[in-house]
Design a protein around this motif. Structure first.
Motif, PDB file in Angstrom:
ATOM      1  N   ILE A   1      47.542 -54.986 109.788  1.00  0.00           N
ATOM      2  CA  ILE A   1      47.732 -54.127 108.714  1.00  0.00           C
ATOM      3  C   ILE A   1      46.572 -53.087 108.491  1.00  0.00           C
ATOM      4  N   ILE A   2      45.325 -54.213 108.600  1.00  0.00           N
ATOM      5  CA  ILE A   2      44.063 -53.428 108.386  1.00  0.00           C
ATOM      6  C   ILE A   2      43.529 -52.509 109.422  1.00  0.00           C
ATOM      7  N   PHE A   3      44.087 -52.792 110.683  1.00  0.00           N
ATOM      8  CA  PHE A   3      43.862 -51.825 111.801  1.00  0.00           C
ATOM      9  C   PHE A   3      44.680 -50.660 111.389  1.00  0.00           C
ATOM     10  N   LEU A   4      45.828 -50.659 111.108  1.00  0.00           N
ATOM     11  CA  LEU A   4      46.668 -49.356 110.824  1.00  0.00           C
ATOM     12  C   LEU A   4      46.033 -48.618 109.685  1.00  0.00           C
TER      13      LEU A   4
ATOM     14  N   VAL B   1      49.375 -51.515  97.334  1.00  0.00           N
ATOM     15  CA  VAL B   1      50.256 -52.679  97.270  1.00  0.00           C
ATOM     16  C   VAL B   1      49.724 -53.544  98.359  1.00  0.00           C
ATOM     17  N   VAL B   2      49.395 -52.931  99.445  1.00  0.00           N
ATOM     18  CA  VAL B   2      49.108 -54.025 100.796  1.00  0.00           C
ATOM     19  C   VAL B   2      47.796 -54.678 100.026  1.00  0.00           C
ATOM     20  N   ALA B   3      46.684 -53.980  99.617  1.00  0.00           N
ATOM     21  CA  ALA B   3      45.359 -54.527  99.200  1.00  0.00           C
ATOM     22  C   ALA B   3      45.874 -55.539  98.253  1.00  0.00           C
ATOM     23  N   TRP B   4      46.654 -55.456  97.310  1.00  0.00           N
ATOM     24  CA  TRP B   4      47.048 -56.501  96.281  1.00  0.00           C
ATOM     25  C   TRP B   4      47.745 -57.691  96.882  1.00  0.00           C
ATOM     26  N   PHE B   5      48.510 -57.550  97.834  1.00  0.00           N
ATOM     27  CA  PHE B   5      49.288 -58.347  98.969  1.00  0.00           C
ATOM     28  C   PHE B   5      48.044 -59.299  99.494  1.00  0.00           C
ATOM     29  N   LEU B   6      47.029 -58.593 100.106  1.00  0.00           N
ATOM     30  CA  LEU B   6      46.166 -59.386 100.713  1.00  0.00           C
ATOM     31  C   LEU B   6      45.286 -60.359  99.625  1.00  0.00           C
ATOM     32  N   ILE B   7      45.008 -59.812  98.611  1.00  0.00           N
ATOM     33  CA  ILE B   7      44.250 -60.741  97.536  1.00  0.00           C
ATOM     34  C   ILE B   7      44.978 -61.845  97.308  1.00  0.00           C
ATOM     35  N   CYS B   8      46.346 -61.617  97.013  1.00  0.00           N
ATOM     36  CA  CYS B   8      47.316 -62.651  96.671  1.00  0.00           C
ATOM     37  C   CYS B   8      47.480 -63.774  97.552  1.00  0.00           C
ATOM     38  N   PHE B   9      47.489 -63.523  98.985  1.00  0.00           N
ATOM     39  CA  PHE B   9      47.882 -64.242 100.114  1.00  0.00           C
ATOM     40  C   PHE B   9      46.593 -64.810 100.754  1.00  0.00           C
TER      41      PHE B   9
END
Length: 276
Positions: free
Chosen positions: A159-162, A205-213
Motif C-alpha cells: 500500500i505504501i509503495f503504491l 482512508v488508507v492513512a486512517w486505516f494504517l493508524i487504526c491497525f
C-alpha cells in the motif's frame, strides 16, 4: 457504510470499479460494527457465557473480516495506481467484471486462510480455556509471525509503495499542468484532476486505516508495547469513521444520503439520477 450497497444497486452511474472496491470495504466495515465490535466489547467487560463454539466463531470471523478489509485496501491502492500511473490502459484493464472477481477472491481467500490459522480451535474449540467464562483463541508463536507477515507487513508495504508512486506521479502531472505544455489536452487534464482528487480521498482512508491497525499489529509483534484495550479500541473505531471521511470528501455521497433519507430512491427513475 452499508449505504454503499443501497446506492450501488439502483444508481447505474455509480457502477464503477472503484466504487465496487469501496462497496467491499463498506461490507467489511458494516460487519465490523455489527458483529465484531459488540462481541469484542462483551468479551472484554464480562465473563464469556456463550460457549466455546461461539468463542471460536467470533475469533475466526473477526480475523477473516480484518483480512478481507486489508486485502480490499490493497486493491483500492492498486486501482488508484492504475488510474493515475497508467490512465491510457485503465479502462481496458480495470473492468467491473475483473474487479468483481478480485473482490470475491479476496473474501474467499480471507475465510480460507483463517481456517488454516485457527485449525486447532476448529478441531477442538475451547482447547486453551483454563476455566469456565474464558474465551481464549490461541495462535502459536510461529503462526502469529506468519500471520503478521501475510496480513500486515506485505500488504501494508504494498500500500505504501503504491501510494508513493501515485504521489510522485501526481506531483509530476501537477507541474505539467501548471506549465501548460499540453494546451490541447485540457479535457484530459480535467479528468486527471478528478482522478487525483479521488486518489487523495482514498489516501486519507488508507492513512486512517494504517493508524487504526498499526497498534494492533505492534502489540502482536512486541507484546506489552501498547495497552491491549487501546489497540482494540482503535481497531473497532475504523469502520465508524470511514463514513465520516466519505461524507467530507465525496459530494455524491452527501447527495446520495439526501436521496435515501428523503425516500426519493424508491421513486421510479431514481436509477437515472445524476449523482456526480
Amino acid at each position: 457504510m452499508i449505504l454503499h450497497y443501497v446506492l450501488l444497486c439502483p444508481c447505474r452511474q455509480l457502477h464503477t470499479p472503484t466504487n465496487l472496491l469501496l462497496l467491499s470495504l463498506a461490507v467489511s466495515d458494516f460487519l465490523m460494527g455489527l458483529v465484531v465490535t459488540p462481541l469484542q466489547v462483551y468479551r472484554r467487560i464480562s465473563c464469556w457465557y456463550l460457549g466455546n463454539h461461539i468463542c471460536f466463531l467470533q475469533g475466526y470471523v473477526t480475523f477473516s473480516i480484518i483480512s478481507a478489509s486489508i486485502a480490499g485496501m490493497v486493491l483500492i491502492s492498486a486501482d488508484r495506481y492504475a488510474a493515475i500511473c497508467d490512465p491510457l490502459h485503465y479502462s481496458t484493464r480495470v473492468t467491473v467484471s475483473r474487479v468483481k472477481k478480485c473482490v470475491c477472491l479476496c473474501w474467499f481467500c480471507a475465510f480460507t486462510y483463517n481456517i488454516i490459522l485457527f485449525r486447532e480451535e476448529l478441531i477442538k474449540p475451547g482447547l486453551y480455556n483454563s476455566c469456565y467464562g474464558m474465551c481464549v483463541v490461541y495462535i502459536d508463536r510461529i503462526m502469529s509471525y506468519v500471520d503478521v507477515a501475510l496480513t500486515f507487513v506485505v500488504p501494508f508495504s504494498s500500500i505504501i509503495f503504491l501510494y508513493m508512486r501515485v504521489f510522485l506521479t501526481a506531483v509530476s502531472q501537477a507541474r505539467a499542468m501548471r506549465s501548460h505544455v499540453a494546451a490541447v489536452t485540457l479535457h484530459h487534464s480535467g479528468t486527471k484532476r478528478s482522478e487525483l482528487k479521488a486518489a487523495r480521498t482514498l489516501g486519507v482512508v488508507v492513512a486512517w486505516f494504517l493508524i487504526c491497525f498499526l497498534p494492533y499489529y505492534l502489540l502482536t509483534l512486541i507484546p506489552y508495547t501498547l495497552p491491549a484495550v487501546f489497540s482494540l479500541f482503535l481497531l473497532c473505531l475504523s469502520p465508524f469513521l470511514n463514513p465520516v471521511i466519505y461524507a467530507l470528501f465525496y459530494p455524491w455521497f452527501r447527495k446520495a444520503l439526501r436521496l435515501i433519507f428523503s425516500l426519493q430512491i424508491l421513486q421510479p427513475g431514481s436509477c437515472e439520477t445524476n449523482m456526480l
